[in-house]
Design a protein around this motif. Structure first.
Motif, PDB file in Angstrom:
ATOM      1  N   MET B  85      -1.498 -61.830  -3.976  1.00  0.00           N
ATOM      2  CA  MET B  85      -2.249 -62.692  -4.885  1.00  0.00           C
ATOM      3  C   MET B  85      -2.739 -61.886  -6.087  1.00  0.00           C
ATOM      4  O   MET B  85      -3.209 -60.761  -5.945  1.00  0.00           O
ATOM      5  CB  MET B  85      -3.437 -63.279  -4.116  1.00  0.00           C
ATOM      6  N   LEU B  92      -9.957 -55.740  -9.609  1.00  0.00           N
ATOM      7  CA  LEU B  92      -9.613 -54.364  -9.219  1.00  0.00           C
ATOM      8  C   LEU B  92     -10.852 -53.724  -8.600  1.00  0.00           C
ATOM      9  O   LEU B  92     -11.978 -54.118  -8.887  1.00  0.00           O
ATOM     10  CB  LEU B  92      -9.166 -53.564 -10.436  1.00  0.00           C
ATOM     11  N   ALA B 104      -4.157 -49.052  -2.112  1.00  0.00           N
ATOM     12  CA  ALA B 104      -5.113 -49.610  -1.145  1.00  0.00           C
ATOM     13  C   ALA B 104      -4.426 -50.498  -0.106  1.00  0.00           C
ATOM     14  O   ALA B 104      -4.695 -50.379   1.098  1.00  0.00           O
ATOM     15  CB  ALA B 104      -6.210 -50.388  -1.877  1.00  0.00           C
ATOM     16  N   GLY B 105      -3.543 -51.395  -0.567  1.00  0.00           N
ATOM     17  CA  GLY B 105      -2.890 -52.308   0.372  1.00  0.00           C
ATOM     18  C   GLY B 105      -2.039 -51.576   1.398  1.00  0.00           C
ATOM     19  O   GLY B 105      -2.257 -51.717   2.613  1.00  0.00           O
ATOM     20  N   ARG B 153      -0.590 -53.806  -7.691  1.00  0.00           N
ATOM     21  CA  ARG B 153      -1.288 -53.751  -6.402  1.00  0.00           C
ATOM     22  C   ARG B 153      -0.754 -54.832  -5.454  1.00  0.00           C
ATOM     23  O   ARG B 153      -0.553 -54.593  -4.266  1.00  0.00           O
ATOM     24  CB  ARG B 153      -2.789 -53.933  -6.634  1.00  0.00           C
ATOM     25  N   ALA B 154      -0.554 -56.043  -6.008  1.00  0.00           N
ATOM     26  CA  ALA B 154      -0.052 -57.132  -5.162  1.00  0.00           C
ATOM     27  C   ALA B 154       1.381 -56.842  -4.700  1.00  0.00           C
ATOM     28  O   ALA B 154       1.759 -57.154  -3.571  1.00  0.00           O
ATOM     29  CB  ALA B 154      -0.115 -58.447  -5.924  1.00  0.00           C
ATOM     30  N   VAL B 157       2.416 -54.197  -1.382  1.00  0.00           N
ATOM     31  CA  VAL B 157       2.570 -54.504   0.044  1.00  0.00           C
ATOM     32  C   VAL B 157       3.896 -55.223   0.312  1.00  0.00           C
ATOM     33  O   VAL B 157       4.129 -55.733   1.399  1.00  0.00           O
ATOM     34  CB  VAL B 157       1.382 -55.348   0.579  1.00  0.00           C
TER      35      VAL B 157
END
Lengths: 507, 241
Positions: B85, B92, B104-105, B153-154, B157
């Motif tokens: 998402m 952030l 992070a993910g 970031r999304a 993962v």
């Protein structure tokens, strides 16, 4: 780090010294409050830390210990709570065998503790300035004349009955009351006979008014069931009156009088022979502030130790409570909320009292040495405040942060730990540092559980060094400032540093 | 790939979603358009498990969320690791660098080794044009740059679907264009097979990248169809309120 470990470590450390001393039977540990002062137990003005206490009860204790084949060890406590120390195990740092500090024979205490035969007969005396009008007690019972007393003493009870409660001012500090009388702010003060004798001797402008009233006896309190010790003390007191040892001690401090002759007669069945020569009280002296400074510094070290050991525990516990209150289920939130409200809503002093004096009555396993009880008490108390800081910090982190972490697939605990808490910790740096500074000063409350930290040491020293009151106050205040100012600087540094993190250096 | 069936969602007494049924397919870009308050963002949040719903069903691969029942925790985690998402406000993590945000993910959600996650993160930041900003914190980046980090970031993962919730509406036109270039690039990438769902008011951008268009108004789907048809002169997009 697991927040439970430091707490467990403190409890373990607390148990160790108690165990180490448990089998030490060669001492006669007597509870006393040196801040109560002369002539019971005191240090001459300008004495160093290692100089011994003097006073008629110090010599009495040494005599009694000698008769019992033990070594006299004074254990300092707060006068009002000395009997409570008998409820604690004998082996701890503040463990005692007897209370010997101007305690009168009183039924309420006798119901709980065993009492020795009386060792001194006292009367309450009215002290006034020599130039104050009035030959007898009744002359001081006039409108506008106020008298001072030491709170919760027999003298205070008598003064209230005689002068009427509105005319009596109570204080915790005998020396202050005497100062007020000398400064003409009080017409007089009612004190136990020995204190009256001492203060009139020290202050030539003071006198006792009329005859002393309401004779009573000082006795030694000990645990019920300590029959052998009690018999030994009684025999030693009787022998001391018979062989003149007690007369010699009391005379040295100007305390031998007809009441003591009568007491000696009651103990021995014989009237004592008057002794020819008085021994003069050995008075130390000189030294000044320089000799006192190391004592203050050492006490400041205790203050630092209390603060530095308790605050990290408070922060860890507070963080756990704060997280539990914000993110926990109802069955966690409710008890944590109760904890915070109860701890914030009751005085630290009371909490320390409960930890140090009351828990050991439930089970001796809770008998902590004062330092550990102080650290634990401060940590538990400040944890409630820190919990509220962290709760505010957690709620101040935008909701989107948690959502973004969850949307990445983190489980809620990881999201809290890695995303929300680090941000909350940065937000609450100013109030948390503020609390650390406040805690430094709150360590002074630990004196109620017999920890000699900076404020208590100051109190003790200024009682014995009245000519250095101002200097001692400045040095003490300066030491507190020296301890707290670096923390303020640290807070500002951390705020600057984390402020940069949060805003990307725009500030 | 993602199937939404008769979804009903209330905010208090207000029926925000009134039974829409939509399908989003693998390898396609779907646009959700419509008037403000029509339920577009809420629908995305339901798909990602950020909002519970009262009736209907959402199926993502072999995972099924049913209305009125709290999903099992394991299902919820699996769902969120499947569906990425991107938020309107970027979201952030301000205490982490751009690199750490992207790591992070993989590290905290998937338990990947840090070294592997870092290599992926650097590659993705490079891809969104921020290879030189790996050590910058969000506060040191422009809004457009932050949203590009959020996209990286999304992606980190490796989701089977990625939901964009008004990714450019908090940005000025220049920055919005930067972000849309990244989305365009993903949409054009034959290798990238994730389903993409974008909620946007930027109709010009949507027209450029969308394969299908769904119009959501007052919680209902009023149109579903190919983008060409939706954007035709006098077509449903032009005539929607």
């Amino acid at each position: 780090m697991n927040p439970r470990w430091p707490l467990a470590a403190v409890l373990l450390l607390a148990a160790a010294p108690a165990a180490a001393r448990a089998d030490d039977e060669k001492e006669l540990r007597w509870g006393t409050d040196p801040t109560g002062g002369a002539p019971f137990i005191y240090k001459p003005p300008g004495s160093g830390e290692d100089d011994p206490y003097i006073g008629f009860e110090v010599e009495l204790a040494e005599y009694l210990a000698g008769k019992l084949g033990r070594k006299s060890v004074p254990v300092d406590g707060l006068w009002k709570s000395l009997p409570d120390l008998l409820d604690k195990p004998r082996g701890g740092e503040k463990g005692i065998d007897i209370v010997l500090n101007g305690y009168e024979a009183r039924d309420t205490l006798k119901a709980k503790y065993a009492a020795s035969a009386p060792y001194y007969t006292f009367r309450v005396e009215l002290i006034a300035r020599k130039d104050e009008d009035g030959k007898d007690w009744a002359d001081f019972r006039r409108p506008g004349r106020r008298v001072g007393v030491l709170g919760e003493s027999t003298a205070a009870d008598y003064a209230k009955r005689f002068f009427g409660e509105p005319a009596v001012d109570e204080s915790d500090d005998v020396a202050n009351v005497i100062g007020l009388v000398r400064d003409r702010r009080l017409a007089g003060t009612v004190q136990d006979g020995p204190a009256a004798v001492h203060f009139c001797k020290e202050n030539p402008d003071l006198r006792t008014v009329g005859a002393g009233r309401q004779p009573g006896h000082y006795v030694i309190y000990l645990r019920k069931g300590d029959d052998e010790l009690r018999a030994g003390l009684d025999a030693a007191i009787r022998d001391g009156f018979r062989d003149g040892t007690l007369q010699r001690i009391y005379r040295k401090y100007g305390l031998w009088n007809a009441d003591q002759e009568n007491l000696a007669y009651q103990h021995t069945g014989e009237w004592p022979e008057p002794l020819d020569a008085d021994e003069v009280a050995a008075a130390g002296g000189g030294g000044g502030l320089g000799k006192l400074l190391p004592q203050l510094l050492r006490a400041a070290g205790t203050t630092v130790l209390l603060a530095v050991a308790s605050f990290p525990l408070a922060v860890l516990l507070g963080l756990a409570i704060g997280v539990g209150r914000v993110y926990g289920p109802g069955w966690v939130r409710v008890p944590l909320g109760v904890y915070v409200e109860v701890v914030r809503g009751t005085p630290l002093l009371l909490q320390l009292y409960v930890i140090f004096y009351m828990l050991p009555k439930i089970d001796p396993v809770f008998a902590l040495d004062p330092l550990y009880a102080g650290i634990l008490g401060l940590a538990l108390n400040y944890a409630a405040y820190e919990a509220e800081n962290y709760r505010a910090g957690l709620l101040a982190v935008p909701r989107g942060q948690m959502e973004a972490a969850l949307a990445l697939g983190m489980n809620p605990l990881t999201a809290i730990r890695k995303v929300v808490v680090p941000q909350a910790v940065r937000i609450v740096i100013p109030p948390v540092t503020n609390d650390f500074i406040a805690l430094f000063k709150d360590t002074s409350v630990c004196s109620v559980i017999l920890i000699t930290e900076l404020t208590r040491k100051y109190n003790e020293l200024y009682n014995f060094n009245r000519d250095l009151v101002v200097e001692l106050a400045f040095v003490t205040a300066g030491l507190y400032l020296l301890m707290s100012y670096p923390l303020s600087l640290l807070a500002r540094y951390l705020e600057r540093r984390t402020g940069t993190h949060a805003t990307g250096g725009h500030r | 790939m993602i199937r939404v069936t008769n979804l009903v969602k209330y905010h208090g007494p207000h029926r925000v979603l009134d039974g829409p049924s939509i399908e989003f397919c693998k390898g396609q870009v779907a646009a959700l358009v419509g008037p403000s308050g029509g339920g577009k963002s809420t629908l995305l949040r339901c798909i990602n498990g950020l909002e519970p719903f009262q009736e209907g069903e959402i199926t993502v691969g072999d995972l099924k969320l049913a209305g009125g029942r709290a999903p099992a925790k394991a299902d919820l985690l699996k769902l969120r690791r499947t569906v990425g998402m991107v938020f309107q406000q970027f979201n952030l993590f301000p205490h982490m660098t751009a690199l750490r945000n992207v790591m992070a993910g993989p590290v905290y959600a998937l338990g990947r080794p840090a070294a592997e996650a870092e290599a992926t993160a650097r590659r993705l930041l490079d891809r969104v044009g921020l290879g030189a900003k790996v050590d910058a914190r969000p506060g040191q980046l422009s809004g457009g740059q932050q949203q590009r980090v959020a996209i990286a970031r999304a992606l980190a993962v490796n989701p089977a679907a990625i939901l964009f919730d008004e990714p450019t509406s908090a940005l000025d036109p220049k920055m919005a264009a930067e972000v849309m270039r990244v989305v365009d690039d993903l949409a054009d990438d034959e290798q990238f097979q994730a389903a993409m769902v974008i909620v946007s008011h930027d109709l010009a951008a949507v027209r450029r990248i969308a394969d299908t268009v769904h119009i959501l108004a007052a919680g209902r789907v009023t149109y579903s169809g190919p983008a060409d048809e939706a954007f035709a002169a006098g077509g449903p997009v032009e005539t929607m309120e």
